[in-house]
Design an enzyme around this catalytic site. Structure first.
Site, PDB file in Angstrom:
ATOM      1  N   HIS A   1      18.179  53.466 -50.725  1.00 14.53           N
ATOM      2  CA  HIS A   1      18.069  52.365 -49.775  1.00 14.53           C
ATOM      3  C   HIS A   1      19.093  51.254 -49.926  1.00 14.53           C
ATOM      4  CE1 HIS A   1      15.058  50.138 -52.678  1.00 14.53           C
ATOM      5  NE2 HIS A   1      16.067  50.679 -53.316  1.00 14.53           N
ATOM      6  N   HIS A   2      19.967  51.329 -50.928  1.00 17.93           N
ATOM      7  CA  HIS A   2      20.940  50.248 -51.127  1.00 17.93           C
ATOM      8  C   HIS A   2      22.266  50.464 -50.398  1.00 17.93           C
ATOM      9  CE1 HIS A   2      18.390  48.235 -53.952  1.00 17.93           C
ATOM     10  NE2 HIS A   2      18.441  49.205 -54.851  1.00 17.93           N
ATOM     11  N   ALA A   3      22.593  51.694 -50.044  1.00 17.47           N
ATOM     12  CA  ALA A   3      23.885  51.960 -49.417  1.00 17.47           C
ATOM     13  C   ALA A   3      24.019  51.157 -48.124  1.00 17.47           C
ATOM     14  CB  ALA A   3      24.054  53.446 -49.136  1.00 17.47           C
TER      15      ALA A   3
ATOM     16  N   HIS B   1      14.779  45.354 -53.884  1.00 14.96           N
ATOM     17  CA  HIS B   1      14.753  45.065 -52.455  1.00 14.96           C
ATOM     18  C   HIS B   1      15.455  46.161 -51.658  1.00 14.96           C
ATOM     19  CE1 HIS B   1      16.537  42.638 -48.919  1.00 14.96           C
ATOM     20  NE2 HIS B   1      15.288  42.939 -48.628  1.00 14.96           N
TER      21      HIS B   1
ATOM     22  N   ASP C   1      17.575  46.462 -49.405  1.00  7.43           N
ATOM     23  CA  ASP C   1      18.566  45.643 -48.702  1.00  7.43           C
ATOM     24  C   ASP C   1      19.369  46.415 -47.675  1.00  7.43           C
ATOM     25  OD1 ASP C   1      19.758  47.067 -50.808  1.00  7.43           O
ATOM     26  OD2 ASP C   1      21.241  45.514 -51.220  1.00  7.43           O
TER      27      ASP C   1
END
Length: 390
Positions: free
Chosen positions: A131-133, A171, A173
């Site tokens: 989920h950070h990419a 998070h 993000d």
């Protein structure tokens, strides 16, 4: 619509390997897959391998120049362009990086397609949840954002309302950024407070762009939050928002790094509480999204003790064959764990904290309690924007 769940799996996803000293050890995926098999869950789900995400699919979220940079680093890791977050300590470049990252993304996109088209009621890709990419860069062990790509594909297929719930300790993000301006997607993230953990975002004041106010929700939990607080936060925010938004599909990310044994973060959540949230997400999908549920993995760096058990519970919940917490872990799997890692495997599918309990928000709140302050901050930031009472 098929009542069966799909488990998205291709053994090649274990090639997502940043090297022997990196905390994201792909053995966590292999051991999860073996534990799912050891419990006989293969007989309860359809095991499906989707094709890798092609360039046109990747471009639903990622910039073309970034995709080309990943491909170049995949061919020659020494030429990785740090301007794109590649070749860094968090995201070292490795040969074949583009291919395996696209494969993981393809599994999540395939899961979304299967659920939307009625080929499966639920679909799980525990190799996903990266989920950070960002659209133009790698971040936080994530090359392509499969969660965002799955949601973007749902929108492309005609979905008008999608809720994304992220309970990873970090998070979500990248997913928030991808849909910051899109009122069709409600992103909800429960995570350790950005003051104490990467990526230092996910403040309650982050509520979406002017065109989509109230479409981003962030519950920033104090370090040390345990089962009762974590579940109180979840149930004090998520169900009411899902009920209001009434999604056509629920997409959830189940990073296991909230666990008290995880070496990279500071929450104190048990396997039993993680299982309770998985069950709650399943119930929310049935209550508000006609059962359509796409469930993803995520972080988790206690790769023997925690991750395989947590995500095996996730598969079991999706399959409608929940594993009782007190269940003994199959001996054959424990032997395989020792052979592969020289670590002793856990003996049961519980941390001994079942049944978990918490107090609901309707019972009142303590304005001096740090957990309640976090919940109240999230509610006050977003609920009025959605016409709800904070």
């Amino acid at each position: 619509m098929s009542g069966r769940a799909q488990l998205m799996w291709d053994e090649a996803v274990t090639g997502y390997d940043f090297g022997p000293d990196h905390p994201m050890d792909p053995v966590r995926l292999a051991l999860t897959r073996r534990l799912v098999d050891a419990f006989g869950l293969d007989r309860e789900v359809d095991v499906v391998s989707a094709k890798p995400a092609g360039d046109s699919t990747l471009r639903l979220v990622h910039r073309e120049d970034y995709i080309e940079a990943v491909k170049a680093a995949s061919v020659d890791p020494r030429a990785a362009d740090g301007a794109y977050g590649l070749g860094t300590m968090d995201d070292p470049a490795f040969a074949g990086m583009h291919e395996v990252s696209a494969l993981i993304a393809g599994q999540s996109v395939g899961a979304a397609e299967a659920v939307w088209r009625g080929e499966a009621l639920h679909a799980v890709n525990f190799a996903g949840g990266l989920h950070h990419a960002m659209p133009g860069g790698a971040s936080g062990f994530c090359i392509y954002n499969d969660a965002s790509l799955a949601i973007a594909r749902l929108l492309e297929l005609g979905a008008e309302r999608v809720v994304y719930v992220d309970v990873d300790v970090h998070h979500g993000d990248g997913v928030q950024a991808a849909f910051w301006e899109d009122p069709r997607v409600l992103t909800v993230s429960l995570h350790e407070h950005p003051r104490t953990l990467f990526p230092q975002t996910g403040w309650p004041e982050e509520t979406g762009a002017a065109s989509a106010e109230g479409s981003a929700v962030n519950v920033a939990l104090p370090a040390g939050t345990g089962d009762a607080g974590w579940l109180r936060a979840f149930h004090s925010v998520v169900p009411e928002l899902v009920a209001d938004f009434r999604p056509q599909v629920l997409v959830t990310q189940h990073g296991a790094d909230t666990h008290f044994e995880d070496p990279l973060a500071h929450l104190a959540v048990s396997l039993d509480a993680q299982r309770a949230v998985q069950v709650a997400c399943h119930e929310l999908a049935h209550e508000y999204a006609e059962g359509r549920w796409v469930a993803l993995g995520g972080g988790g760096y206690a790769v023997v003790d925690v991750v395989p058990r947590s995500w095996t519970h996730l598969v079991a919940v999706a399959a409608g064959r929940e594993i009782a917490p007190e269940t003994v872990v199959p001996e054959g799997w424990r032997q395989e764990v020792f052979a592969r890692t020289r670590q002793l495997a856990p003996a049961r599918m519980t941390d001994g904290r079942w049944p978990v309990s918490w107090k609901g928000w309707e019972s009142g709140y303590d304005p001096a309690d740090r957990l309640d302050q976090a919940v109240l901050a999230a509610r006050r930031a977003v609920f009025p924007l959605r016409g709800l009472l904070a």
